[in-house]
Design a protein around this motif. Structure first.
Motif, mmCIF file in Angstrom:
data_model
loop_
_atom_site.group_PDB
_atom_site.id
_atom_site.type_symbol
_atom_site.label_atom_id
_atom_site.label_comp_id
_atom_site.label_asym_id
_atom_site.label_seq_id
_atom_site.Cartn_x
_atom_site.Cartn_y
_atom_site.Cartn_z
ATOM 1 N N TYR A 171 0.822 -1.227 0.000
ATOM 2 C CA TYR A 171 0.000 0.000 0.000
ATOM 3 C C TYR A 171 0.855 1.275 0.000
ATOM 4 C CZ TYR A 171 -4.398 -2.503 1.058
ATOM 5 O OH TYR A 171 -5.506 -3.308 1.006
ATOM 6 N N THR A 172 2.055 1.172 0.564
ATOM 7 C CA THR A 172 2.869 2.384 0.760
ATOM 8 C C THR A 172 4.097 2.433 -0.144
ATOM 9 O OG1 THR A 172 4.164 1.327 2.533
ATOM 10 C CG2 THR A 172 2.181 2.566 3.185
ATOM 11 N N LYS A 173 4.188 1.539 -1.095
ATOM 12 C CA LYS A 173 5.394 1.423 -1.922
ATOM 13 C C LYS A 173 5.752 2.746 -2.615
ATOM 14 C CE LYS A 173 7.526 -1.453 -5.495
ATOM 15 N NZ LYS A 173 7.319 -2.583 -6.440
ATOM 16 N N GLU A 174 4.765 3.355 -3.268
ATOM 17 C CA GLU A 174 5.027 4.595 -4.007
ATOM 18 C C GLU A 174 5.372 5.743 -3.062
ATOM 19 O OE1 GLU A 174 2.003 5.634 -6.783
ATOM 20 O OE2 GLU A 174 2.096 3.713 -7.841
ATOM 21 N N MET A 175 4.642 5.831 -1.950
ATOM 22 C CA MET A 175 4.911 6.907 -0.985
ATOM 23 C C MET A 175 6.291 6.748 -0.357
ATOM 24 S SD MET A 175 1.283 7.619 0.965
ATOM 25 C CE MET A 175 0.729 5.920 1.086
ATOM 26 N N ASN A 176 6.688 5.519 -0.084
ATOM 27 C CA ASN A 176 8.006 5.277 0.491
ATOM 28 C C ASN A 176 9.108 5.677 -0.483
ATOM 29 O OD1 ASN A 176 9.791 4.441 2.495
ATOM 30 N ND2 ASN A 176 9.896 2.357 1.718
ATOM 31 N N ALA A 177 8.878 5.417 -1.770
ATOM 32 C CA ALA A 177 9.864 5.806 -2.795
ATOM 33 C C ALA A 177 10.022 7.332 -2.823
ATOM 34 C CB ALA A 177 9.427 5.290 -4.157
ATOM 35 N N LYS A 178 8.897 8.047 -2.699
ATOM 36 C CA LYS A 178 8.955 9.520 -2.677
ATOM 37 C C LYS A 178 9.679 10.009 -1.426
ATOM 38 C CE LYS A 178 4.679 10.360 -5.277
ATOM 39 N NZ LYS A 178 3.289 10.882 -5.179
ATOM 40 N N LEU A 179 9.443 9.334 -0.308
ATOM 41 C CA LEU A 179 10.095 9.713 0.950
ATOM 42 C C LEU A 179 11.608 9.538 0.839
ATOM 43 C CD1 LEU A 179 9.553 10.596 3.923
ATOM 44 C CD2 LEU A 179 9.566 8.153 4.509
ATOM 45 N N LEU A 180 12.031 8.409 0.280
ATOM 46 C CA LEU A 180 13.462 8.131 0.122
ATOM 47 C C LEU A 180 14.131 9.106 -0.840
ATOM 48 C CD1 LEU A 180 13.296 4.228 -0.001
ATOM 49 C CD2 LEU A 180 14.300 5.602 1.829
#
Length: 497
Positions: free
Chosen positions: A450-459
């Motif tokens: 669920y958070t894959k895309e958001m985590n990529a943006k965070l990184l």
């Protein structure tokens, strides 16, 4: 006249009530007018007499202040010189008013030479005017008169530059202190005009104050726009400039090194940041405001490096410092840090028994913690984000899912109301990721999906290096997210065992 001077020290036989008032204030028993009236007179109708007594004590202390010697070892050479020149300038004026011109001029020459040596431009101009006047008609000397006339002309140009740099520094500081979010484009454009102007005239003005205000504006600007290489360039240039002076000012070097610490953290060059942190700890006294501020930077640095064991030692040292609770905002800030440390202990990232001489943090209570941070709970730009997040994390840690779900609406509303601008991008993203945990029914694999895309943006995003933003991320969000995922996996194993 000497016998009429009202001074103050432990040996002077003060009137009984004056001594009683002084000792009451020093001991902390008297902290306001009402307490003073009760302690001195025991009668609340004695306000008028108390005010007279208080005024006499205040005048004695102010008179005494003028005679105190400024020889403390923790004061910089520059501060001692400024105090000495200010005192001598006052003596010059007092003696001139009493027609003691010869004596006043001897002191004036001494003060002037010191003001020139330490580049105290305002005092140098005021004293030079007295000397110019004296050699113009009181004791005519064409050579000396023309010398001071030339000096005044040169000093006026320096003072004009200092006033300009001071104006830019004050305007920049005001914008920073009063801003409610990130600087607007118009504000950044305005600040850039300050920076460009100061860089243009910097090479022609050698004075201490001009360069201090100029470098503070220039380096702060580049840190704010995340141009860390330029910030480092100007910080190092500034340190070299101040090192070249024939006197030392530790406070200036301390401030510039703090800027270097933030710039190197921004570049993720932690070893360089650590070197400057160590140098700054050598010149600050433990328990002072500057020491606490430096500990703030050290916390950010250790947190970024995931050196949680040292982080524990740092929090322990700060919270056990004698005057810790006296600085209210520092106290609340470190209460939040302490809460995260307790979370890391529960996650077995820290061993409290390791290398701390048997000292430990007090037992943690989430309810007590939430009561201990009232100031920040009212500040929607400050540590409130971190307070909300740690509350969520402890509920997740204790598997209190129903209470956690009850808090989600408040978290959503907070994010919608207060985390709209670019400066809050990372906080907004992280809170959205926390909200997805419940959507995924607290299952780590589903949460990761669920958070894959958001985590990529965070990184891909960069944690801001200016302190007002950095303090929001007690632990950098990307590192904290890894711990959240680890916690979800632990909880899953517990529920299936």
């Amino acid at each position: 006249k000497i016998e009429q001077i009202d001074l103050f020290n432990s040996k002077i036989d003060l009137p009984h009530l004056t001594r009683k008032l002084y000792e009451g204030i020093v001991s902390g028993k008297i902290s306001n007018e009402q307490e003073g009236i009760r302690a001195i007179y025991g009668d609340t109708t004695q306000k008028k007499n108390y005010n007279k007594l208080e005024s006499r004590l205040k005048n004695r202390i102010l008179n005494t202040l003028f005679f105190l010697q400024n020889k403390s070892e923790d004061r910089s050479e520059m501060r001692k010189a400024r105090y000495s020149v200010a005192r001598d300038f006052s003596l010059v004026n007092i003696l001139r008013d009493r027609n003691e011109k010869k004596n006043s001029i001897k002191i004036a020459i001494r003060a002037y030479n010191k003001a020139i040596k330490y580049e105290l431009t305002e005092y140098a101009i005021m004293i030079a005017r007295k000397l110019y006047e004296y050699y113009g008609y009181s004791a005519p000397s064409k050579k000396k008169m023309l010398k001071y006339q030339s000096d005044i002309s040169s000093l006026q140009k320096t003072l004009a530059a200092e006033i300009k740099a001071e104006h830019y520094f004050t305007k920049f500081s005001y914008l920073y202190v009063t801003k409610k979010s990130k600087f607007t484009n118009d504000q950044l454009t305005e600040i850039k005009t300050y920076v460009d102007d100061l860089i243009d005239i910097k090479s022609s003005i050698n004075s201490f104050k001009f360069n201090l205000d100029s470098y503070n504006v220039i380096t702060s600007y580049f840190i704010f726009i995340d141009e860390f290489d330029k910030a480092i360039q100007y910080c190092e240039e500034a340190l070299q400039f101040f090192e070249s002076k024939p006197y030392e000012d530790k406070a200036t070097k301390w401030s510039l090194r703090n800027s270097l610490i933030l710039a190197f953290i921004g570049k993720r060059k932690y070893s360089e940041a650590s070197e400057y942190t160590a140098l700054n700890f050598e010149i600050v006294k433990k328990g002072t405001f500057n020491w606490y501020m430096l500990c703030n930077y050290e916390f950010i640095l250790l947190s970024a490096q995931q050196d949680y064991q040292k982080l524990y030692s740092l929090v322990l040292e700060v919270t056990l410092t004698k005057n810790y609770k006296k600085l209210i905002l520092q106290h609340e800030y470190w209460n939040v840090n302490e809460a995260y440390i307790n979370f890391l202990i529960r996650m077995e990232k820290i061993d409290p028994n390791k290398n701390n001489n048997g000292k430990r943090l007090r037992p943690f209570s989430l309810a007590r913690f939430l009561n201990d941070v009232p100031k920040f709970s009212k500040d929607k730009r400050g540590l409130n984000i971190s307070i909300l997040i740690i509350q969520y994390l402890f509920l997740l840690l204790d598997r209190k899912y129903s209470k956690l779900i009850d808090r989600l609406d408040a978290l959503k509303q907070y994010s919608y109301r207060y985390l709209k601008n670019d400066e809050s991008f990372r906080s907004n993203l992280f809170i959205k990721m926390l909200l997805k945990v419940a959507d995924a029914d607290f299952h780590p694999i589903a949460v990761e999906r669920y958070t894959k895309e958001m985590n990529a943006k965070l990184l891909a995003s960069t944690q801001s290096a200016n302190f007002q933003s950095t303090e929001i991320e007690v632990i950098p969000y990307e590192k904290l997210w890894e711990i959240v995922m680890e916690l979800l996996e632990k909880n899953r194993r517990k529920s299936t065992s």
